[in-house]
Design a protein around this motif. Structure first.
Motif, PDB file in Angstrom:
ATOM      1  N   LEU A   6       0.367  -7.234  -1.358  1.00 17.40           N
ATOM      2  CA  LEU A   6      -0.697  -6.429  -0.739  1.00 17.40           C
ATOM      3  C   LEU A   6      -1.118  -5.301  -1.681  1.00 17.40           C
ATOM      4  N   ASP A   7      -2.296  -4.761  -1.378  1.00 18.59           N
ATOM      5  CA  ASP A   7      -2.821  -3.621  -2.138  1.00 18.59           C
ATOM      6  C   ASP A   7      -2.318  -2.334  -1.495  1.00 18.59           C
ATOM      7  N   TRP A   8      -1.505  -1.602  -2.253  1.00 19.54           N
ATOM      8  CA  TRP A   8      -0.912  -0.378  -1.715  1.00 19.54           C
ATOM      9  C   TRP A   8      -1.572   0.875  -2.270  1.00 19.54           C
ATOM     10  N   SER A   9      -2.731   0.708  -2.915  1.00 19.21           N
ATOM     11  CA  SER A   9      -3.421   1.872  -3.480  1.00 19.21           C
ATOM     12  C   SER A   9      -3.885   2.882  -2.438  1.00 19.21           C
ATOM     13  N   ARG A  13       0.212   4.042  -4.063  1.00 14.65           N
ATOM     14  CA  ARG A  13       1.352   3.282  -4.577  1.00 14.65           C
ATOM     15  C   ARG A  13       0.817   2.115  -5.411  1.00 14.65           C
ATOM     16  N   SER A  14       1.474   1.877  -6.532  1.00 15.70           N
ATOM     17  CA  SER A  14       1.035   0.770  -7.387  1.00 15.70           C
ATOM     18  C   SER A  14       1.698  -0.549  -7.006  1.00 15.70           C
ATOM     19  N   ARG A 164       4.611   8.333   7.386  1.00 15.81           N
ATOM     20  CA  ARG A 164       5.171   7.153   8.048  1.00 15.81           C
ATOM     21  C   ARG A 164       5.801   6.215   7.017  1.00 15.81           C
ATOM     22  N   LEU A 165       5.125   6.078   5.901  1.00 21.81           N
ATOM     23  CA  LEU A 165       5.658   5.237   4.823  1.00 21.81           C
ATOM     24  C   LEU A 165       6.954   5.825   4.270  1.00 21.81           C
TER      25      LEU A 165
END
Length: 472
Positions: A6-9, A13-14, A164-165
């Motif tokens: 997934l895209d965590w940008s 996050r990379s 939350r993360l």
């Protein structure tokens, strides 16, 4: 579920904050550890029957020994079973924590995407504008307040998503630490944990393998490029490293006694070979001096009263044969003059150095009654390579001679042949036959050692150990 891509940008996050987490694989691992634990428990139960069985179940002299062995194995398995059971149990406790972390981080990413969308919308909302008098009307103020409120709401939502993360990742870290502490190797004394000694042994085994290959390559090169002492001494150095490694491994109950024996015998032969080399040099030097001291005159064929000076062999016979020339006594030691450089094996012999030729080693050689080298290391190195060129040159010019020389090199008797030629050329008779025996022993052992090393490195030859030193 598999590893997420997934895209965590949106959360700055990379990559996935729960890296390489695959619940399916973890569940599979849990089942595997549980299966191993069950298998161990079953084996322990069967061994228990052997240990506790009476004479009715087992009869014979072997019974007590079998019971002792069964008891020892049972105790070892019981210890191992505890660890496998603990790991399976702790994985089961960890799985819900991992599942929660995956769900929470995914939800945080969704929140962040929504917050990012809200931030974009808020940014596009109109700002409050002043009228011509420079005043902000109530309607314009309401627009500005609405944009500020929307921006703050979007920013708060993004901050909440990031929190939350972070909370999910921190909670998973706590669960992971609990898992690690519960199955820490320091808690168990079951022989399954690599100690410092085990790690050292692993390194030594790798070093022994590497230097075994190096020694094997150097041994082959020493056959293909005979007479280059640098290869011989490099091989000895590799042998020393291998012997140290195999000796320590054997002392730790690992490795093979044959590795130690082969290494020790090889280095012992190398040491004796060094002594034999010095003795050979002394014999060769004596032969050279003897040859240079035996001279006579003979007529030059077809030369009337002209005569030439030639080296004499046994019975006063001239060596070399054929007509020559009158020696130039005005240059008695000049290049090419027969007076100084007779054309035979003894007169042309050169004492080349291996690694020595310095004041200290020369002093020791003189004290021991051995000749000092005519050339230094690099000079000897060059001469040895020239001789190798002549050696291989015979392959095309004189295959029979090449075959004899190559066979003698492999058999280890080329050195004895060379010494015999020198001694015969000096008219000193024949060398002792033990020189050939010595060379043959070295050649046979060298070939055997190369075959053994290759077999060990390819794992074709298993460990061979004494009963009380077998690896456990």
């Amino acid at each position: 579920m598999s590893v997420r891509k997934l895209d965590w940008s949106p959360l700055d996050r990379s990559s996935d904050p729960v890296r390489n987490a695959d619940p399916d694989r973890i569940q599979s691992s849990q089942k595997r550890y549980e299966f191993i634990a069950d298998t161990i428990d079953d084996a322990v139960a069967k061994l228990e029957k052997v240990v506790t069985s009476g004479s009715d179940g087992l009869v014979g002299k072997y019974v007590e020994g079998l019971k002792d062995d069964a008891k020892s194995i049972k105790e070892s398995l019981e210890k191992a079973g505890v660890r496998y059971r603990d790991v399976a149990s702790e994985i089961k406790k960890y799985e819900p924590d991992l599942d929660h972390a995956l769900k929470e981080t995914a939800a945080a990413r969704t929140d962040a995407e929504e917050a990012k969308g809200d931030q974009t919308k808020a940014k596009g909302m109109p700002d409050a504008k002043k009228d011509d008098d420079g005043e902000i009307s109530a309607d314009e103020k309401a627009k500005g307040d609405a944009k500020d409120k929307a921006t703050k709401g979007a920013d708060d939502k993004m901050a909440a998503a990031k929190k939350r993360l972070d909370d999910a990742v921190n909670a998973l870290d706590v669960a992971g630490k609990r898992f690690g502490d519960a199955v820490n190797c320091k808690k168990y004394d079951d022989g399954l944990t690599d100690s410092t000694k085990d790690k050292i042994d692993a390194v030594l085994a790798k070093i022994g393998e590497i230097f075994g290959w190096i020694g094997l390559v150097l041994g082959v090169l020493a056959i293909l490029i005979p007479g280059v002492n640098l290869l011989v001494f490099a091989g000895i150095a590799a042998g020393v490293v291998s012997l140290v490694a195999s000796s320590v491994l054997y002392a730790h109950g690992k490795g093979s006694i044959l590795d130690v024996v082969m290494g020790a015998v090889g280095l012992g032969l190398a040491g004796l070979g060094g002594i034999a080399s010095l003795v050979t040099k002394s014999i060769s030097n004596t032969a050279k001096i003897t040859t240079l001291g035996k001279w006579g005159f003979r007529p030059i064929a077809g030369g009337g009263k002209n005569i030439e000076m030639v080296p004499l062999g046994p019975g006063g016979r001239a060596l070399g044969g054929g007509p020559g020339r009158i020696p130039n006594f005005s240059r008695p030691f000049g290049p090419g003059n027969n007076f100084f450089n007779p054309n035979n094996a003894a007169g042309n012999w050169r004492n080349l150095s291996e690694w020595f030729n310095n004041p200290a080693s020369d002093w020791l050689l003189k004290k021991g009654g051995f000749p000092t080298p005519d050339k230094g290391f690099w000079g000897s190195f060059g001469t040895q390579f020239k001789d190798v060129g002549k050696f291989w040159g015979n392959l095309g010019k004189n295959p029979i001679t090449f075959g004899k020389d190559f066979g003698s090199t492999i058999a280890g008797i080329q050195g004895a042949r060379d010494l015999a030629n020198i001694v015969n050329a000096a008219g000193l008779g024949n060398i002792n036959k033990l020189w050939y025996v010595w060379g043959g022993v070295n050649g046979a052992f060298g070939l055997g050692a190369m075959i053994y090393t290759g077999g060990r490195n390819m794992q074709w030859i298993p460990d061979v150990n004494l009963p009380d030193n077998a690896a456990t």
